[in-house]
Each structure stands twice: as structure tokens, then as C-alpha cells.
Design a protein around this motif. Sequence first.
Motif, PDB file in Angstrom:
ATOM      1  N   SER A 194      -5.292  11.437  -3.267  1.00 23.48           N
ATOM      2  CA  SER A 194      -3.841  11.641  -3.200  1.00 23.48           C
ATOM      3  C   SER A 194      -3.165  11.113  -4.464  1.00 23.48           C
ATOM      4  N   LYS A 243       0.416   2.766  -5.863  1.00 26.25           N
ATOM      5  CA  LYS A 243      -0.750   3.646  -5.845  1.00 26.25           C
ATOM      6  C   LYS A 243      -1.560   3.420  -7.118  1.00 26.25           C
ATOM      7  N   LYS A 285     -11.133   7.063   4.101  1.00 26.88           N
ATOM      8  CA  LYS A 285      -9.871   6.457   3.677  1.00 26.88           C
ATOM      9  C   LYS A 285      -9.828   6.348   2.145  1.00 26.88           C
ATOM     10  N   ARG A 286     -10.939   5.869   1.569  1.00 25.77           N
ATOM     11  CA  ARG A 286     -11.006   5.691   0.128  1.00 25.77           C
ATOM     12  C   ARG A 286     -10.817   7.010  -0.596  1.00 25.77           C
ATOM     13  N   ASP A 295      -7.233   8.133  -0.384  1.00 23.77           N
ATOM     14  CA  ASP A 295      -6.366   7.371  -1.289  1.00 23.77           C
ATOM     15  C   ASP A 295      -6.503   7.863  -2.719  1.00 23.77           C
ATOM     16  N   ASN A 332       0.809  -1.217   0.000  1.00 22.65           N
ATOM     17  CA  ASN A 332       0.000   0.000   0.000  1.00 22.65           C
ATOM     18  C   ASN A 332       0.842   1.266   0.000  1.00 22.65           C
TER      19      ASN A 332
END
Lengths: 355, 465
Positions: B324, B276, B317-318, B321, B272
Motif C-alpha cells: 500500500s 507509512k 499484513k506485512r 503494508d 501506524n
Amino acid sequence: MSFFKFKDYIEEGDLVLAFISRGTIKPITVTKGALLNTRYGHYEHDKMIGLKYGEQMGGEKGYGFIHLLHPTPEMWTLSLPHRTQIVYTPDSSYIMQRLGVTSGSRIIEAGTGSASFSHSFARAIGLDGRLFTYEFHEPRYLEAKKELEGHGLVNTHITHRDVCNDGFEIEVPANFGTEVNGDVVFLDLPSPWTAIPHLPKVISKVRQVGICCFSPCIEQVAKTVEALQQNGWTNIEMVEVAGRRWEARKDMVRDIKDVVKRLKDIQSRKNQGIENRRHAKVIGEKRDHSEVLPEPSESSKVQNTGKGFNPFGKGIRIREGDEQFQWRNVTKIETEVKSHTSYLTFAYMLPERVE
Amino acid sequence: MVKSKTIITANQHALIRLPSEGLKIVELRSGGTISLGKFGSFDVDAILGYAFGQSFEILDRSNVKPVKSLAPGLEDGEGAEEVAEAEPETEGELSKADLTSFFSTNAENNQQIIDIGSKVQSLTNQEIDELKKSGASSNIGQQIIEKIIAGHGGFDKKTIFSQQKYLRRKQQKFLRRFTVEYIGSSQLLQYYIEKDLPRVLDLSEETLGLILNYGNVRPGGKYLLVDETGGVILYAMMERMNGEGTIVLAHENEHPNHIALRYSDYPEELINQMVKPINWLQFLEPENEKIDLEILSQEEIDALKPTKQVQYEKRLKRSQDINSVIDMVQAGNFDGFISVSTLHLPSLLPEVLPAIGGSRPIVLYSQFKELLLETQHSLSNDKRVLAPSIFETRVRPYQTIIGRLHPMMTMRGFGGYVLWGTRVLPQENITAVGRGVSKKKKEESVGVESETEKPKEEGKQEVEN
Ligand SMILES: C[S@@+](CC[C@H](N)C(=O)[O-])C[C@H]1O[C@@H](n2cnc3c(N)ncnc32)[C@H](O)[C@@H]1O
């Protein structure tokens, strides 16, 4: 500038590879007041400072250009000053892949030569890895040492040594561990079989060690294989790497029907010419070509150059890929192929049982 | 736990190489037994602690003993060399006595001979057992050799090399040996080449090496990758990067496919942290695809029902992710673009090039040269890629027996092609030197420049060769 990390802007003191043309890449150290002279113009170093890596730079007098490239081992191999024969990317990349060279590997290399492979090793093993390279020819050693230091290859240690006679043992620099303890060996020197017996003292005793011996002649391979066997190396295999480069080109589509039409055209123009001259004699008229041009065909593109039907542009200057003509995409192999570099003899050594 | 790359360690995957050149990937569970089908089975604990690369021979009841290689004595031309000396030029015939002494020189060879012998018609299992019971002495080897020779009509007449080949074939078929290797990127690729070549798009080990080097893959880099091999390229890059740096993995489904990483023994967190994923929709339409989540304060979160809280955390969180990685792509300046895919590159490249930093490598793999040809033509008017060329690399293996060194009679034909170029930053208003002057003459005489190098858009100066 570093072989370990890209940066974006050119600074004074950087090693820049000036790409002038394919086959002409000139390494320069950017120095205030210096000038790069090429057959394609002059370039002031001062003006390079602050430019971006990869930027195209125009020449001083308003013509010519170069590209300012960041050094990488692959570009360095294409531009470095040759002190010896060097190992090129198809060979070096395969050797590293096959022997599992990654970040952290400890490499033993002899001889250093022009340090083409050394740069590639140093990049791949990163700052956690260590490269021990040996060169017995003093001027070459000194130049390589200066170069490796200048290029910031801090993971690389070069030793002036005849490894065939005197082996590989050295006083290891402080941040290079307590021993050489190599896990990959690369020998590019004329008699690897005399260096092989010296290796046990400097290779890892806790893991499998891989070796590649790089020799141009088959007789050398035979002696190397023998020495490897006698010294306990196994899984011996010799291979050759063939690297090829292809160019993308365009080839004109030349239809036989157009050839026939053109021949007919030439013929009719000839007849017409005779006819005209006869006329001229009789009537005294001027010749007139426009009367004799055939109907342009649908399928092919016709060049009217005053020479009649000319589907292939015969006798005129045509740029490859000129849109007035029909082309087919083709590949063409480089003019001179590296048909043999060297034989690569691989083998492995296993430690006694480790607990 | 950090995986070991050097020592055979429990709770890790390993590659098992069999004498028949078959490959297997297994997970080494302490206390477990691994079956190799007709080759037998072995206890995992018996191989732990040896170095990766070690070969073993299966004894009774899943016990193993370490041996030098899959086929010692013959592999590597050991012994062949002695024979070659005795019979330097002609492929002379070999007497029984020669062969017997040849194979009786050490106990290891005797063991082999017993195994080979057990498969020779004229020797019954009972006979073999009796021989075995009579103890390991060079005598047994001799007896068995005699039996092999007796059981194989015309063996005497074979030349030493064909006899060797015969024995080697027998060994490959019947030897209960195997080698345990660390799963590096070469091993993983070899495994897939054998199991499912189309999955890895015909990629060969040498081409993989070329891709990684031209791609300048190293620790700390930030790469943009398209990988249609199910993660073999991704794994190879992670191995070279050793945990440092970032790989933005562009993919065409809802989720990226990097199933090959299941053999990597990399912890989830490391994957993780380094990998990415971004799909092409997010890549190409970042503004629409960014997730605009209403951020709740701690009090607001506390006020939610527990199930809602979990849901919120997940969505947060999703969105973080995805946002970013989109930011990363928008910031661009990647250290390289590597593509191993079947996508149409002439339409893909213009979308990707702006994200790649100046002077960074562009490395495109295809199993078909024609696709790269089309791509290179599409670049000839795009001054953003300098000196693109198509490269091919092929390794030719040799029979490595001293006195009989020659290329193998067959080799793999596949391996694919690589287009390598450098991302550059073209400037406006720059005039090349000698545009047309010297070329003009040449072209007038030849019509089409078939014999000269094509005048390249990015290198109008490349007139001289
Ligand atoms: C072909 S060059 C190596 C080129 C190098 N691999 C490269 O890629 O640039 C061989 C080098 O080995 C050196 N050499 C030969 N015998 C040696 C020895 N016994 N000990 C150390 N160096 C030796 C030579 O001086 C020469 O520089």
C-alpha cells in the motif's frame, strides 16, 4: 481553492497566484472572459480553467509565460495587497513554533492589518482551531473581512474594534464556542501595553497561555514588558528574528597565471604590430594576426575572439556558468536584507490550580 | 486515552526544566517519585492537575508547592524595574537597607533567600535551620540578606545589576525549583539540542518553524518526508497535523528510525495510521519490491496448523503494508516534500520530484549552506522547481530587564539552512520575453553579470529587479 487543502485543477472562481517573476506574483480570481495583462504577455482566464495547479502557461501572442500557483499562506504573504506593514514568514513561523500553535489552537490577534499572519494562523490551526482577529480601522476591517470570507477561512472571526480602549470581549459566533477562550495571543499594534490589561477576560483559565507582542521600537518593548509584569505574565523574553535569503551564483575562476599569459600575449601582439607596420612600410604586406597567437595553455580555456589570448572572455558577452570557462559555486545574499522587522516579546500566563 | 496537552496528567511524558537550564524528560507514573539529582526529588501526585508550564519548588520530603516561575523576583526583571526607577541612569550603588527591602517584599522571596543563604559560607546549616524554625516572617529574609552580604566581601560595592546577577547565579545553582512542560515539538527539539546536537543535525527551533511553514504542514495533508533526526521532524509534523493525514517516511535502513516518538505518548495505532515507512529500495524499484503473496481462502487458512496460521497472518499484513505504501508513492501527487537529511540532494531530487504534486512546496534542510548551494545549481536546469532559494533564520535573544535591554553577549551559532522552492509543471515550446535583448547590452559592458541578478532558467523573464 482553499488554504486548508490542495486541489489539482483550476476552476472558475478560484484564487490563483500568477507567478510572473520572483517578486511579482499577482493574485487573480479566475473569471470567464477576463484577461491578465503583464509586461510578459497576456493570459486569458478562460484558458486557465482546467489547467493543473503549478502549470506553466504560455502568453497569448506566443511569447512570455507565467506559472499558475495554488495559494498557500507563504505565497499569499509574497503576493497580497499591502494595506499595512505585514509579518513575514521568518517571524510568523517562529512565533507559531515557539508558542506551540498547532491544529486546534485558539488564537487572539490584533490588529488584522493586511491579514498576512492571519492566513498563516488559520492554516496552522486547521478547521478545529479558531482565530479571533480584531481591526479598528474601518476600511481595513471591511477589506480584511471580505478577503477572509472570500478565501474560505471559516475558522476565522474578525471584529471591528479598538482593542486598546474597548477590549476583546465579543458575542462569539455559534460554531466558535461559548467564549473566546484564547490560548495564544499575538499583538501587532502600536501600544500593546494598553491592550494587555483587557486580556484576562478572553484567555483560557485552564491552561497556560502564550503571548507575543510585535513592536518595532525598543521603547515599546520596555512599556510592554512593564505591562506584562504588572498583569501577571511570567517568563518574559524579548528576541529578534533575522531572516536571510541567499542566491546560488557562479563566480569565474581567474588564475593569476592566465593573467600573466594574457599580458605577455598583449605585449607580443603589440611588438608584432610594430614589427608588422614596419614590414608594411617596407614591403607593403597585410597584417596577419594568426601568426602571433600563443599556444593555448592546458589549464585554462581560451577564447579565440580575434583578440588573442583571452582566458576570461574580456570584452565579450558571457553567460554566468558558460561552459567554456571555469566557475566556482558561490552564494550571494539578497541585495536588500530585512535587517530589522520588529522585536518579539514573549510571555506566559498560568491559570490558578485547576482540578 | 488521548494525551493531554494542557494539564499535567499521569502516565504521560513531560519535560522538566531546571533552573540551571538543564532539561529532562520523565514519565509521570501516579504514585511515583522523580529524582532531579542534586535538586532533590518530588512526588508525581503532587504536581498532577496543574497546567503544563507550572513551576514548583521542592519542599521537605518530596513535597512541592507551586511557584510563579523558576526564579521569581529576579527573572522577568520583577523588582529590577523598581530599582531602575530609583536609580534611573547611573549604575548606582545599593545600600544594605535597599537590598533588604527589595528582597523582603514577599514570602516567596524570603524562601529563596533562605536557600541562597544556606549556601553562603558564613551561614551554617544549623543557623539556617534555626532561622527556618523561627517562622516565615520578613524578618528572616532580612537576617539572611544581612548574612549574605556579610559573607560576601565587597558585596556592597557591587552595583545593583551585578548584585542581581550574583543572586540570580546563586539561585540557578541552589534553587530547588523546576518547571513541568508539555513535550511539544519545540521542547523535544530543545531536549535533543542539549543532549545530542549532531543527532538533530544542528537544527534550531526557528529553522524547524520555518520548515513546517514553508512545507505547508497542516491537518489532512499527504507528505513525503526524509527525517534523519530520529523522528523529531516527524513528531513536529504529527503535532501540527493532529492525527489527520499521512506522512510517507522514506528511510535508508530496513526499519525507519523514529525513536523520538517514544516521548510522544501517541498510541501505536495512531502512529501506524499516519506514518507509512518505505525504504529507498522500495521507493526506487517499486516493481521488484512489491510483495506478491499467494492469498489463501478461509478454508485454506483453517486447514493450516495454528503456528502457520499466525505466520500467514503476519506475512499478509506485512505485504499489505508494503504494497500500500508503494502504491501511494506510485500514485504520487504528494502535498509536499520535506527533507532533513545528509543525503546528496542533487542526486536524490530527480528521483523524488515526479511524486510531488503541482504547486506543492519542496523544503530541504541542511546544516551546510554549501550543500544547498550545490542543490540549487543542480535545479537551475530543472524547470520542475520554481524559484528555489536558500533561507537562513536566526533568533537573537535579549537580556529583558527594563532599562537594561540589550542583546545577549553570546548566542547559538548553529541552526542550518533551508532551500524552499515550488514544484511546477513545465510546458514544451514556451518562449520567454525579452530573452537577451536588454540583457545583451548590460552583459557587453560588464562582461560577467556580477552585479545583476543571474538569469534564471525558470525565470528568464526575471530581468528586471
Ligand atoms: C502592522 S498592522 C498588522 C499587520 C498584520 N500583523 C499582518 O501580518 O498583516 C497593525 C494593524 O493594527 C491596527 N490597530 C492599531 N491599533 C489598534 C487597536 N487599538 N485596535 C485594533 N486594531 C488596531 C491598525 O489599524 C493596523 O491595521
